[in-house]
Design a protein around this motif. Structure first.
Motif, PDB file in Angstrom:
ATOM      1  N   LYS A  82      42.523  66.342  79.816  1.00 49.53           N
ATOM      2  CA  LYS A  82      43.057  67.073  79.111  1.00 49.53           C
ATOM      3  C   LYS A  82      44.452  67.711  79.728  1.00 49.53           C
ATOM      4  O   LYS A  82      45.276  67.831  79.074  1.00 49.53           O
ATOM      5  N   VAL A  83      44.256  67.957  80.986  1.00 52.72           N
ATOM      6  CA  VAL A  83      45.475  68.618  81.505  1.00 52.72           C
ATOM      7  C   VAL A  83      46.556  67.619  81.777  1.00 52.72           C
ATOM      8  O   VAL A  83      47.808  67.758  81.437  1.00 52.72           O
ATOM      9  N   VAL A  84      45.993  66.289  82.334  1.00 49.75           N
ATOM     10  CA  VAL A  84      47.080  65.567  82.553  1.00 49.75           C
ATOM     11  C   VAL A  84      47.691  65.022  81.344  1.00 49.75           C
ATOM     12  O   VAL A  84      48.956  64.833  81.308  1.00 49.75           O
ATOM     13  N   ILE A  85      47.091  64.644  80.048  1.00 46.30           N
ATOM     14  CA  ILE A  85      47.494  64.104  78.947  1.00 46.30           C
ATOM     15  C   ILE A  85      48.444  65.332  78.236  1.00 46.30           C
ATOM     16  O   ILE A  85      49.649  64.997  77.748  1.00 46.30           O
ATOM     17  N   TYR A  86      48.133  66.510  78.351  1.00 40.47           N
ATOM     18  CA  TYR A  86      48.960  67.730  77.855  1.00 40.47           C
ATOM     19  C   TYR A  86      50.269  67.777  78.658  1.00 40.47           C
ATOM     20  O   TYR A  86      51.389  67.579  78.054  1.00 40.47           O
ATOM     21  N   ALA A  87      50.197  67.537  79.926  1.00 39.93           N
ATOM     22  CA  ALA A  87      51.217  67.698  80.611  1.00 39.93           C
ATOM     23  C   ALA A  87      52.217  66.500  80.384  1.00 39.93           C
ATOM     24  O   ALA A  87      53.597  66.494  80.255  1.00 39.93           O
ATOM     25  N   ARG A  92      57.259  64.242  78.307  1.00 43.55           N
ATOM     26  CA  ARG A  92      57.758  63.069  77.529  1.00 43.55           C
ATOM     27  C   ARG A  92      58.742  63.778  76.330  1.00 43.55           C
ATOM     28  O   ARG A  92      59.881  63.370  76.166  1.00 43.55           O
ATOM     29  N   ALA A  93      58.013  64.997  75.698  1.00 45.34           N
ATOM     30  CA  ALA A  93      58.792  65.457  74.765  1.00 45.34           C
ATOM     31  C   ALA A  93      60.172  65.897  75.198  1.00 45.34           C
ATOM     32  O   ALA A  93      61.192  66.167  74.677  1.00 45.34           O
ATOM     33  N   LEU A  94      60.045  66.787  76.574  1.00 44.47           N
ATOM     34  CA  LEU A  94      61.146  67.304  77.047  1.00 44.47           C
ATOM     35  C   LEU A  94      62.133  66.395  77.443  1.00 44.47           C
ATOM     36  O   LEU A  94      63.445  66.640  77.345  1.00 44.47           O
ATOM     37  N   SER A  95      61.962  65.230  77.934  1.00 44.75           N
ATOM     38  CA  SER A  95      62.847  64.202  78.404  1.00 44.75           C
ATOM     39  C   SER A  95      63.611  63.768  76.850  1.00 44.75           C
ATOM     40  O   SER A  95      65.049  63.810  77.181  1.00 44.75           O
ATOM     41  N   MET A 142      53.782  71.858  69.777  1.00 39.08           N
ATOM     42  CA  MET A 142      53.647  70.711  69.127  1.00 39.08           C
ATOM     43  C   MET A 142      52.597  69.831  69.943  1.00 39.08           C
ATOM     44  O   MET A 142      52.002  68.795  69.206  1.00 39.08           O
ATOM     45  N   CYS A 143      52.464  69.803  71.187  1.00 36.65           N
ATOM     46  CA  CYS A 143      51.476  69.113  71.872  1.00 36.65           C
ATOM     47  C   CYS A 143      50.078  69.409  72.118  1.00 36.65           C
ATOM     48  O   CYS A 143      49.331  68.875  72.725  1.00 36.65           O
ATOM     49  N   ILE A 144      49.930  70.591  71.403  1.00 37.83           N
ATOM     50  CA  ILE A 144      48.673  71.324  72.094  1.00 37.83           C
ATOM     51  C   ILE A 144      47.462  70.701  71.461  1.00 37.83           C
ATOM     52  O   ILE A 144      46.119  70.720  71.711  1.00 37.83           O
ATOM     53  N   ALA A 145      47.450  69.620  70.473  1.00 37.08           N
ATOM     54  CA  ALA A 145      46.270  68.867  69.685  1.00 37.08           C
ATOM     55  C   ALA A 145      46.032  67.920  70.748  1.00 37.08           C
ATOM     56  O   ALA A 145      44.854  67.635  70.804  1.00 37.08           O
ATOM     57  N   ALA A 146      46.796  67.450  71.700  1.00 37.16           N
ATOM     58  CA  ALA A 146      46.490  66.414  72.586  1.00 37.16           C
ATOM     59  C   ALA A 146      45.203  66.557  73.280  1.00 37.16           C
ATOM     60  O   ALA A 146      44.191  65.810  73.559  1.00 37.16           O
TER      61      ALA A 146
END
Length: 313
Positions: A82-87, A92-95, A142-146
């Motif tokens: 969960k931590v790795v996928i969220y990070a 990726r989004a920030l890039s 936006m990434c909170i669901a991951a």
């Protein structure tokens, strides 16, 4: 280990090592600039933040992917996934968001001063940090669901509508969740890519008109700093758009097929990480400050080695 797996593993290993080294060098150079100068220029701040986002991507996605390709299993538990996928999703989004921010910032910088821009241009440096904060908050939301769909791999077959990342599974449970997540990511990326392409096109038009009017001045001065910065931004945008296109073609395929071959996510990861791997080297070659700090560090290291050799003699 067969030849195909070996080639894939070596490719990921080279991409990860080269990318981490390049982004780390850019961050170290930016840190040295901050230490030696009163303040960091807005463009340098954006490039530094881009290197951080790319490094975050490589560490949370390519490193575990590389270890998995070489046969290491059970790297992470459910919480670690969960931590790795969220990070990774945030990085990726920030890039894409920061690359877009860079192109918009440069478009406003080189644009002719008008009644509206005359107030905006002086305020640009003060808007950089609030924009960073806004982008972080937006993408964290936006990434909170991951994390809710992420888990460690289970023994047995991979369920339908599950992204098999090798070291982790992202199980969307049903087709609706799978498609909604994919469409949301695609729409967000498409909006930012469209904005960066529009601003880059505007920069190209301005540079074309400017070169026709003041060609002699530019030749006598060897090109202005704004022109060099604009060309750097355009190249970064083109680089991102190329790999974005390949990444999303594969992503659309994954959305339309219930059971995807394990090689397809590997291809997606490789191409989506190419920008994070290549962009720092272009930054180092085109940004004078970053390049100067790296050259200075290497020149300081060389005399120390020569001195040690002379002492040994």
């Amino acid at each position: 280990m067969d030849l195909c797996v070996t080639i894939k593993g070596v490719s990921f290993l080279l991409q990860t090592g080269i990318g981490i080294f390049g982004n780390a060098m850019v961050l170290l150079a930016c840190g040295h600039i901050i230490y030696t100068e009163p303040k960091l220029l807005p463009v340098d701040m954006i490039l530094c933040h881009l290197a951080f986002a790319n490094l975050m991507m490589l560490l949370t996605r390519c490193v575990p992917q590389t270890l998995t390709v070489f046969g290491l299993r059970h790297l992470l538990n459910d919480g670690g996934c969960k931590v790795v996928i969220y990070a990774y999703r945030i990085g990726r989004a920030l890039s894409v968001c920061i690359t877009c921010m860079l192109s918009v910032f440069q478009a406003v910088t080189v644009a002719p001063a008008g009644p509206r821009l005359s107030r905006l241009k002086p305020a640009l440096p003060s808007l950089v940090l609030p924009t960073f904060a806004g982008l972080w908050l937006l993408n964290m939301a936006m990434c909170i669901a991951a994390p809710f769909f992420s888990m460690a791999p289970r023994n047995g077959t991979v369920p339908a509508f599950t992204l098999n990342l090798g070291f982790c599974h992202v199980d969307f449970r049903d087709n609706l969740s799978y498609v909604i997540n994919g469409v949301a990511v695609f729409v967000r990326d498409f909006l930012f890519v469209g904005l960066m392409m529009g601003s880059s096109g505007y920069i190209l038009v301005l540079l074309h008109h400017h070169s026709r009017k003041v060609r002699g001045i530019r030749r006598s001065h060897g090109g202005g700093a704004e022109t060099r910065a604009a060309k750097t931004v355009i190249t970064l945008v083109v680089l991102y758009v190329v790999f974005f296109g390949i990444d999303n073609v594969i992503w659309i395929y994954m959305l339309t097929v219930a059971k995807v071959s394990p090689e397809v996510p590997d291809m997606k990861v490789f191409f989506s990480s190419c920008y994070a791997t290549l962009s720092p080297y272009f930054i180092m070659s085109s940004n004078k400050k970053v390049k100067a700090k790296i050259i200075c560090a290497s020149e300081q290291e060389q005399p120390s080695v020569d001195t040690q050799e002379s002492n040994d003699k």
